[in-house]
Design an enzyme around this catalytic site. Structure first.
Site, PDB file in Angstrom:
ATOM      1  N   ASN A  14      95.691  76.102  79.356  1.00 28.43           N
ATOM      2  CA  ASN A  14      94.307  75.648  79.147  1.00 28.43           C
ATOM      3  C   ASN A  14      93.303  76.694  79.629  1.00 28.43           C
ATOM      4  O   ASN A  14      92.257  76.888  79.002  1.00 28.43           O
ATOM      5  CB  ASN A  14      94.068  74.300  79.842  1.00 28.43           C
ATOM      6  CG  ASN A  14      94.537  73.142  78.989  1.00 28.43           C
ATOM      7  OD1 ASN A  14      93.930  72.822  77.970  1.00 28.43           O
ATOM      8  ND2 ASN A  14      95.648  72.531  79.381  1.00 28.43           N
ATOM      9  N   ARG A  65      96.606  66.793 103.534  1.00 28.82           N
ATOM     10  CA  ARG A  65      95.785  66.875 102.326  1.00 28.82           C
ATOM     11  C   ARG A  65      94.319  67.199 102.651  1.00 28.82           C
ATOM     12  O   ARG A  65      93.673  67.980 101.959  1.00 28.82           O
ATOM     13  CB  ARG A  65      95.887  65.518 101.625  1.00 28.82           C
ATOM     14  CG  ARG A  65      95.598  65.530 100.163  1.00 28.82           C
ATOM     15  CD  ARG A  65      95.847  64.163  99.561  1.00 28.82           C
ATOM     16  NE  ARG A  65      97.249  63.865  99.328  1.00 28.82           N
ATOM     17  CZ  ARG A  65      97.995  64.399  98.356  1.00 28.82           C
ATOM     18  NH1 ARG A  65      97.464  65.264  97.514  1.00 28.82           N
ATOM     19  NH2 ARG A  65      99.248  64.080  98.205  1.00 28.82           N
ATOM     20  N   MET A  90      97.988  69.974  89.835  1.00 38.36           N
ATOM     21  CA  MET A  90      98.887  68.836  89.990  1.00 38.36           C
ATOM     22  C   MET A  90      98.882  68.258  91.401  1.00 38.36           C
ATOM     23  O   MET A  90      99.920  67.918  91.942  1.00 38.36           O
ATOM     24  CB  MET A  90     100.307  69.245  89.569  1.00 38.36           C
ATOM     25  CG  MET A  90     100.385  69.796  88.164  1.00 38.36           C
ATOM     26  SD  MET A  90      99.575  68.756  86.914  1.00 38.36           S
ATOM     27  CE  MET A  90     100.918  67.680  86.504  1.00 38.36           C
ATOM     28  N   ILE A  92      96.782  65.436  94.049  1.00 44.45           N
ATOM     29  CA  ILE A  92      95.777  64.377  94.172  1.00 44.45           C
ATOM     30  C   ILE A  92      94.715  64.850  95.161  1.00 44.45           C
ATOM     31  O   ILE A  92      95.043  65.396  96.223  1.00 44.45           O
ATOM     32  CB  ILE A  92      96.447  63.071  94.661  1.00 44.45           C
ATOM     33  CG1 ILE A  92      97.392  62.566  93.565  1.00 44.45           C
ATOM     34  CG2 ILE A  92      95.406  62.023  95.022  1.00 44.45           C
ATOM     35  CD1 ILE A  92      98.250  61.389  93.974  1.00 44.45           C
ATOM     36  N   HIS A 109      93.387  65.391  81.087  1.00 43.51           N
ATOM     37  CA  HIS A 109      94.579  64.563  81.325  1.00 43.51           C
ATOM     38  C   HIS A 109      95.285  64.361  79.979  1.00 43.51           C
ATOM     39  O   HIS A 109      94.629  64.065  78.977  1.00 43.51           O
ATOM     40  CB  HIS A 109      94.164  63.223  81.936  1.00 43.51           C
ATOM     41  CG  HIS A 109      95.341  62.357  82.248  1.00 43.51           C
ATOM     42  ND1 HIS A 109      96.171  62.586  83.335  1.00 43.51           N
ATOM     43  CD2 HIS A 109      95.854  61.284  81.599  1.00 43.51           C
ATOM     44  CE1 HIS A 109      97.131  61.689  83.341  1.00 43.51           C
ATOM     45  NE2 HIS A 109      96.964  60.883  82.295  1.00 43.51           N
TER      46      HIS A 109
HETATM   47  C1  GAR Z   1      98.303  70.040  80.630  1.00 47.70           C
HETATM   48  O1  GAR Z   1      99.034  69.305  79.693  1.00 47.70           O
HETATM   49  C2  GAR Z   1      97.323  69.143  81.366  1.00 47.70           C
HETATM   50  O2  GAR Z   1      96.773  68.157  80.562  1.00 47.70           O
HETATM   51  C3  GAR Z   1      98.207  68.527  82.416  1.00 47.70           C
HETATM   52  O3  GAR Z   1      99.022  69.596  82.855  1.00 47.70           O
HETATM   53  C4  GAR Z   1      99.208  70.513  81.768  1.00 47.70           C
HETATM   54  C5  GAR Z   1      98.824  71.887  82.262  1.00 47.70           C
HETATM   55  O4  GAR Z   1      99.124  72.859  81.320  1.00 47.70           O
HETATM   56  N1  GAR Z   1      97.441  67.995  83.485  1.00 47.70           N
HETATM   57  C6  GAR Z   1      97.804  66.908  84.158  1.00 47.70           C
HETATM   58  O5  GAR Z   1      98.813  66.271  83.925  1.00 47.70           O
HETATM   59  C7  GAR Z   1      96.846  66.507  85.253  1.00 47.70           C
HETATM   60  N2  GAR Z   1      97.098  65.189  85.688  1.00 47.70           N
HETATM   61  P1  GAR Z   1      98.575  74.340  81.467  1.00 47.70           P
HETATM   62  O6  GAR Z   1      98.864  74.763  82.906  1.00 47.70           O
HETATM   63  O7  GAR Z   1      99.361  75.130  80.476  1.00 47.70           O
HETATM   64  O8  GAR Z   1      97.092  74.323  81.187  1.00 47.70           O
END
Ligand code: GAR
Length: 218
Positions: A14, A65, A90, A92, A109
């Site tokens: 992303n 945390r 990833m 919280i 998400h």
């Molecule tokens: C993505 O699918 C994002 O939506 C998800 O982690 C992946 C990261 O991909 N995020 C979550 O699950 C957050 N709760 P990337 O590192 O290739 O961008």
């Protein structure tokens, strides 16, 4: 120039999509820091190759945390960002952190919220038997995977899909949706008042905005 901080934990696809879109559209957005809690995150290499500043704040070095979040918050503040984008981060976050950056903190998400919060969203979607799945960009509040929705991307579930195949199509959609949502917020084209989304005028720089996008398979 609008200042964007991106916070990651892993692959960083992303982040890559944001960079590509910023360059393609010549948006006046600068990614001023890419912060990872994982020292070996692939996204860090991607950021460094693109010449971006990177910072590692390894959560394993903190006793709890609250201390990790405080260090992350201080690093973010040093970058004085207009917006902070969680992109595959990833962990919280504490309520204190979310409140400190309220209105400037966004997340993507991999589900159509409010369905399928938490982890393994594609497995959850297949298990539930939904025919429509997707992803959501939302403002971050103190509730996990909750908060005013900026945009959603709608992806069909095929009868033959396994979780990986579905994840791949949702990720394609994420790569379109997240840069668009970020540009819309930073340009002022989309804003929130009393928790409701408002679309106002053309914004400070040109960008397309739609509250939802459809996957080409639909
Ligand atoms: C993505 O699918 C994002 O939506 C998800 O982690 C992946 C990261 O991909 N995020 C979550 O699950 C957050 N709760 P990337 O590192 O290739 O961008």
């Amino acid at each position: 120039m609008k200042r964007l901080v991106v916070v990651i934990s892993g692959r960083g696809s992303n982040l890559g999509a944001m960079l590509a879109a910023i360059r393609r559209h010549a948006w006046p957005i600068e990614i001023v820091n890419v912060i990872s809690n994982q020292p070996l995150a692939e996204g860090l290499a991607l950021a460094r190759t693109a010449g971006l500043r990177t910072t590692v704040i390894d959560h394993a070095h903190f006793t709890d945390r609250a201390h990790f979040d405080a260090a992350l918050a201080d690093e973010i503040d040093r970058a004085a960002p207009d917006l902070i984008a969680l992109a595959g981060f990833m962990r919280i976050l504490t309520s204190e952190f979310c409140l400190r950056f309220a209105g400037r903190l966004v997340n993507i998400h991999p589900s159509l919220l409010p369905a399928f919060k938490g982890m393994h969203t594609h497995r959850q979607a297949l298990h539930a038997g939904v025919t429509i799945h997707g992803c959501t960009v939302h403002m971050v509040t103190t509730d996990l995977d909750h908060g005013p929705i900026i945009a959603q991307g709608i992806v069909p579930v095929k009868a033959t899909d396994d979780a990986d195949q579905l994840a791949e199509r949702v990720l394609e959609m994420e790569h379109q949706l997240y840069p668009m949502a970020i540009a819309a917020l930073l340009s002022g084209r989309v804003s929130f008042a009393d928790g409701r989304r408002h679309e106002s005028g053309p914004g400070q720089f040109p960008c397309e905005y739609s509250p939802w996008l459809l996957h080409p398979d639909l």
